[in-house]
Design an enzyme around this catalytic site. Sequence first.
Site, PDB file in Angstrom:
ATOM      1  N   CYS A 144       0.823  -1.203   0.000  1.00 18.75           N
ATOM      2  CA  CYS A 144       0.000   0.000   0.000  1.00 18.75           C
ATOM      3  C   CYS A 144       0.857   1.253   0.000  1.00 18.75           C
ATOM      4  CB  CYS A 144      -0.906   0.040   1.241  1.00 18.75           C
ATOM      5  SG  CYS A 144      -1.938  -1.414   1.472  1.00 18.75           S
TER       6      CYS A 144
ATOM      7  N   ASP B  51      21.941  35.603 -14.743  1.00 21.16           N
ATOM      8  CA  ASP B  51      20.642  36.206 -15.053  1.00 21.16           C
ATOM      9  C   ASP B  51      20.427  37.494 -14.269  1.00 21.16           C
ATOM     10  OD1 ASP B  51      17.813  35.476 -16.297  1.00 21.16           O
ATOM     11  OD2 ASP B  51      17.484  36.311 -14.302  1.00 21.16           O
TER      12      ASP B  51
END
Length: 509
Positions: free
Chosen positions: A34, A439
């Site tokens: 599970c 950047d």
Amino acid sequence: MNLNWQVCSRARLSRDARFDGKFFIGVLTSRVYCRSICPAPTAKEKNVRYFPSAAAAAEAGFRPCLRCRPECSPGTPAWLGTSNTVSRALRLIGESGLEDGGVEGVAERLGVGSRHLRGLFLRDLGATPSAVAQCRRLCFSKKLIDETSLPMNQVALASGFGCVRRFNAGILTAFHRTPTQLRRLVRQTVMQPENQYLFRLRFRPPYDWNGILAFLAPRATPGVEAVELGSYRRSISLDGDHGYFEISLDERNNTLVVRVQFGNPRSLFFIVERIRAMFDLNADWAAIAQGLRTETALAARVNAHPGLRVPGCWTGFELATRAVLGQQVSVKGATTLAGRVVKTFGQPFHGASGLTHLFPTPEVLAKARLASIGLPRARAETIQALARAVCSGQIRFDGIVDSEAFLTRLREIAGIGKWTAQYVAMRALGEPDAFPCGDLGLLHALKLESSRELEERAEAWRPWRAYAAMYLWSIASEYRHRGSKPCSSRTPRTSLIRNTSHPGVSAAV
């Protein structure tokens, strides 16, 4: 395979969704495995065993639970507790299964022996590469059985089984039921039109869907992509077939709802896996947040907007082309140029509102007269050189086993520098530590003046610098919308602005 027993136990008892898919629970009494969020009555600790992957649980003789459906759990992050070799092998298996030469073929591409690769998989994932690939096929076939009305022979082909007989045998072995019996257990209330499919893709919360859309919306290529009313939509082309998909959020169930329109069901596995990568659904947010909160400027943003991911792309070539278009122009300017490229050279497409074209292929752009649409000559030549490299096989965006070597080859193309290469690594390769340090948007967000300062400061954020970039771009974007100037009074170095590998005034293309 070393799982922290106490952590797994606490996660299982609390059904904490943040651990969904990071480990699986085998119940000795029922012989099923599970997810950590399974709604079934909690088993006693003495009756459970913990496994690092679904394939490991299956190898140990457990079958998938029909209540929590392990096939729907978020994928385990490739970098989570695994070696670089295993991570790269998982990427190759995710892209093409073991169809290209089997385990030996994957091992050869990675530069290791097949026996050594099997040993690494057993150590890190508790299962062999073949078991992992088989588990992926079975999980996807179960998803198709439950969530679509495809005939079983098409389910078999779409999930990668060579024939229906192997498909039937695999399903019976894994689930102790035939495919037809499994479909009878599902209560499908809505039947989808022909060639339309509805999938629900799970993620580990939190997930900043609004942040993802805020990033994608101004960068959406007109005619190819559309962001509206809380959803993302785009046209796609694969092996000569065309279609589109649309994605929206089901926050209550920690799920992205995906609607796919595509004529060839054999491509569904690839499409769904690509979408999972595009929206970074396998990310381990708890680990990422822990790494980013070491930076004061990031901590407040992370706490205010938890769950921001790094958006990927449909194809690496499309993203790299867009990155080149965005050099030295704003995000809006790059989007305008991309729209011109698509309108002039893209193939017309009619399938959904706002989607009018398919993005041009490398073969088309290699011969296109890009300067005719107002594109600067240098950038036109860079895009054509990139397209020719892809057509010749010099550059491939799939099956990458050494990202550094790939980025080196990419930078050999005139006009593609460090910024562009790192941006491609972020969004096309899914590298969590990629970082375009030059950047201007990143510099502005932290009030820094040189890429060297930023690179030194970013060392503390490894290996999650790509996620840090996303947050810093969101900060820079907020500053622009407010009209404020987060930088000091001195102007950033002009060498950054002149560098053709840099996006100039934009926070990111």
